[in-house]
Every structure is written in structure tokens, then in C-alpha cells.
Design a protein around this motif. Structure first.
Motif, PDB file in Angstrom:
ATOM      1  N   ILE A  25      12.096  -5.120  -2.849  1.00  0.00           N
ATOM      2  CA  ILE A  25      12.418  -4.307  -4.026  1.00  0.00           C
ATOM      3  C   ILE A  25      11.156  -3.605  -4.474  1.00  0.00           C
ATOM      4  O   ILE A  25      10.102  -4.231  -4.592  1.00  0.00           O
ATOM      5  N   ASP A  26      11.268  -2.315  -4.728  1.00  0.00           N
ATOM      6  CA  ASP A  26      10.082  -1.548  -5.087  1.00  0.00           C
ATOM      7  C   ASP A  26      10.374  -0.646  -6.286  1.00  0.00           C
ATOM      8  O   ASP A  26      11.145   0.311  -6.180  1.00  0.00           O
ATOM      9  N   GLY A  27       9.749  -0.988  -7.421  1.00  0.00           N
ATOM     10  CA  GLY A  27       9.848  -0.141  -8.604  1.00  0.00           C
ATOM     11  C   GLY A  27      10.409  -0.862  -9.809  1.00  0.00           C
ATOM     12  O   GLY A  27      11.515  -1.394  -9.770  1.00  0.00           O
TER      13      GLY A  27
ATOM     14  N   VAL B 199       0.854  -1.192   0.000  1.00  0.00           N
ATOM     15  CA  VAL B 199       0.000   0.000   0.000  1.00  0.00           C
ATOM     16  C   VAL B 199       0.894   1.247   0.000  1.00  0.00           C
ATOM     17  O   VAL B 199       1.621   1.503   0.963  1.00  0.00           O
ATOM     18  N   ASP B 200       0.855   2.010  -1.073  1.00  0.00           N
ATOM     19  CA  ASP B 200       1.749   3.159  -1.261  1.00  0.00           C
ATOM     20  C   ASP B 200       1.091   4.449  -0.801  1.00  0.00           C
ATOM     21  O   ASP B 200       0.190   4.962  -1.458  1.00  0.00           O
ATOM     22  N   VAL B 201       1.579   4.968   0.312  1.00  0.00           N
ATOM     23  CA  VAL B 201       1.029   6.199   0.883  1.00  0.00           C
ATOM     24  C   VAL B 201       1.929   7.372   0.484  1.00  0.00           C
ATOM     25  O   VAL B 201       3.116   7.392   0.799  1.00  0.00           O
TER      26      VAL B 201
ATOM     27  N   GLY C 228       3.650  -3.285  -9.284  1.00  0.00           N
ATOM     28  CA  GLY C 228       2.373  -2.643  -9.557  1.00  0.00           C
ATOM     29  C   GLY C 228       1.932  -2.937 -10.969  1.00  0.00           C
ATOM     30  O   GLY C 228       1.128  -3.858 -11.219  1.00  0.00           O
ATOM     31  N   SER C 229       2.490  -2.216 -11.922  1.00  0.00           N
ATOM     32  CA  SER C 229       2.030  -2.367 -13.306  1.00  0.00           C
ATOM     33  C   SER C 229       2.224  -3.789 -13.825  1.00  0.00           C
ATOM     34  O   SER C 229       1.365  -4.306 -14.552  1.00  0.00           O
ATOM     35  N   ALA C 230       3.305  -4.451 -13.436  1.00  0.00           N
ATOM     36  CA  ALA C 230       3.569  -5.793 -13.979  1.00  0.00           C
ATOM     37  C   ALA C 230       2.566  -6.841 -13.480  1.00  0.00           C
ATOM     38  O   ALA C 230       2.371  -7.862 -14.127  1.00  0.00           O
TER      39      ALA C 230
HETATM   40  C1  DX5 Z   1       6.620   3.950  -6.261  1.00  0.00           C
HETATM   41  C2  DX5 Z   1       5.862   2.949  -5.401  1.00  0.00           C
HETATM   42  C3  DX5 Z   1       5.810   1.595  -5.973  1.00  0.00           C
HETATM   43  C4  DX5 Z   1       5.113   1.503  -7.282  1.00  0.00           C
HETATM   44  C5  DX5 Z   1       5.675   0.360  -8.052  1.00  0.00           C
HETATM   45  O1  DX5 Z   1       6.748   5.135  -5.567  1.00  0.00           O
HETATM   46  O2  DX5 Z   1       6.467   2.859  -4.131  1.00  0.00           O
HETATM   47  O3  DX5 Z   1       5.270   0.654  -5.064  1.00  0.00           O
HETATM   48  O4  DX5 Z   1       3.754   1.386  -7.188  1.00  0.00           O
HETATM   49  O5  DX5 Z   1       5.086   0.376  -9.308  1.00  0.00           O
HETATM   50  P1  DX5 Z   1       5.659  -0.387 -10.549  1.00  0.00           P
HETATM   51  O6  DX5 Z   1       5.771  -1.843 -10.185  1.00  0.00           O
HETATM   52  O7  DX5 Z   1       4.663  -0.125 -11.613  1.00  0.00           O
HETATM   53  O8  DX5 Z   1       7.019   0.208 -10.828  1.00  0.00           O
END
Ligand code: DX5
Ligand code: ZN
Length: 233
Positions: A176-178, A38-40, A199-201
């Protein structure tokens, strides 16, 4: 939440249908998600705004597993209790969110929740050494935080390897995020990461009414990462 370094896929609901969070959380878990990320965002620490503790509280009953809350906000300390009360299992704050990250991590631990430390792509890891005994998770940002759908920054793979070595035998997750995809997941898994936010994947090609692609995407990322851990790629 017993500690394990098995690969965990954590879809980010930043890429979900914002009018349908409850159903989206149920759908991704039914399709094999391990954690829900959950991205705040506060429009200040990062140039985008998402949601606050009330939204987290509202979606909590729709999540059976781990609710992994990534706070891209500054200041952060005064909001920790609200996210803990909203039902977060992991609360992650940024190294860069203020001058007193040690105090922030202590405050998260004091709520009884798992404490996460996120590190921007431009930040070094020297300070992490002094925080290791306060963290349950280190989140390596492989994009500059703020938006989904950005390109993976390859220079961060070495950072993951160094952090895994620095953690030694401590029970610390490396997330890992991003920009995590079938192509990039093996790189970070082989370097020692065990939680892959995507997210997108994950959400690409699917919807609440057609959730099967979520499952296909999750399985493909997991397969690629697990093969790399086993040294198969
Ligand atoms: C970016 C967020 C990520 C993001 C990842 O600031 O912290 O969690 O949603 O998205 P993708 O997987 O599309 O790069
Ligand atoms: Zn995130």
C-alpha cells in the motif's frame, strides 16, 4: 528474501532529508524499518521529479535490507537495467506506464530482481489477472502518485481485498502506498496487504539527530496493522 505475509513497514525516503539520504536510511533501519522505499519520479508520468539510478546506487550501501524501488516513470523499459545495476531488490513499474506492461514485467524478471506492479487509484484490476504469474508484488496506490503527505483514498480498500482473493495462494506481496497512518493501516492490513509504505507518518517528528520518533512511528503503524490482521480491531 523469503516470502512471508507478515506486516512489513517500508518508509519512503521521499519524506527524508534529501541532503542526508545515507544517514536517513541507516536511521530508519536502526529504528525498525523492514524495507526502504525509493520513489523515482520523472516529471512526466507524475508531476514531480526526484532521483535516478545514480542516487539509488549511492544509497544502496547504506541499506542492509530490501531496497524497494517504485518507478513512477514513462517510458520505463529502457531504465530497468540501470535500477537493477544500482542494487534494487524490488523494481515496481506502473500498469499505466505504457502499452506493454507484460513486456516490462518480463524485463524486470529477466534482471533477476523481484517484479512489482503498481496500480493508480483510477485504474481497475481486470488486467492484473493476466499478469499474476509475472509479479512478486502488487502496489495499490492509495493516493494519486507524485507527492507525499496526501490523503488516503478509501475506495481502494475494496481493491486490496479483491486483489488478495485474486492472488489466491500465489506468493505475491500486496503493498500500500500513500496516506498510510495509524488510522488507515488497519483497514488495508485487514483487507490483505502486507507491505505498508509510509513517508510522512514515519518521518514526522524525527530527524537523523533525533531518530527515536521514527521508531515510535514505525512501531505504532505496525501494532495497528498487526492488531487488524488478528481481528482485534
Ligand atoms: C507517492 C509515493 C509515496 C509517498 C507516500 O507518489 O509513491 O511513496 O511518498 O507518502 P505518504 O506516506 O506521505 O503519503
Ligand atoms: Zn511509492
Amino acid at each position: 528474501m523469503a516470502f512471508s505475509t507478515a506486516i512489513k513497514i517500508a518508509p519512503s525516503i521521499l519524506s527524508a532529508d534529501f541532503a542526508n539520504f545515507g544517514a536517513e536510511c541507516r536511521a530508519i533501519e536502526a529504528q525498525g524499518a523492514d524495507w526502504v522505499h525509493v520513489d523515482v519520479m520523472d516529471g512526466h508520468f507524475v508531476p514531480n521529479l526526484t532521483f535516478g539510478p545514480a542516487t539509488c546506487k549511492a544509497i544502496r550501501p547504506h541499506i542492509q535490507g530490501v531496497m524497494d524501488v517504485h518507478l513512477m516513470i514513462s517510458p520505463v523499459d529502457q531504465y530497468i537495467d540501470a535500477y537493477a545495476a544500482a542494487g534494487a531488490d524490488v523494481i515496481t513499474a506502473h500498469l499505466e506506464s505504457g502499452p506493454h506492461i507484460h513486456r516490462t514485467l518480463q524485463a524486470i524478471r529477466n534482471t533477476g530482481k523481484k517484479a512489482g506492479l503498481a496500480i493508480n487509484p483510477g485504474s481497475g484490476i481486470e488486467q492484473v489477472e493476466y499478469l499474476l504469474d509475472l509479479v512478486d508484488l502488487i502496489c495499490v496506490m492509495t493516493v494519486n502518485p507524485g507527492f507525499g503527505g496526501q490523503k488516503f483514498i478509501h475506495s481502494q480498500v475494496d481493491k486490496v481485498r479483491s486483489l488478495r482473493a485474486m492472488c489466491g495462494t500465489r506468493p505475491i506481496h500486496i503493498e500500500i502506498d500513500g496516506g498510510v497512518t495509524v488510522e488507515t493501516a488497519p483497514l488495508v492490513a485487514a483487507a490483505g496487504a502486507d507491505v505498508l509504505v509510509a513517508g510522512s507518518a514515519v518521518f514526522s517528528g524525527g530527524s537523523v539527530d533525533n531518530p527515536a520518533p521514527y521508531g515510535e512511528n514505525i512501531r505504532a503503524i505496525r501494532r495497528a496493522a498487526e492488531a487488524a490482521v488478528k481481528g482485534l480491531v
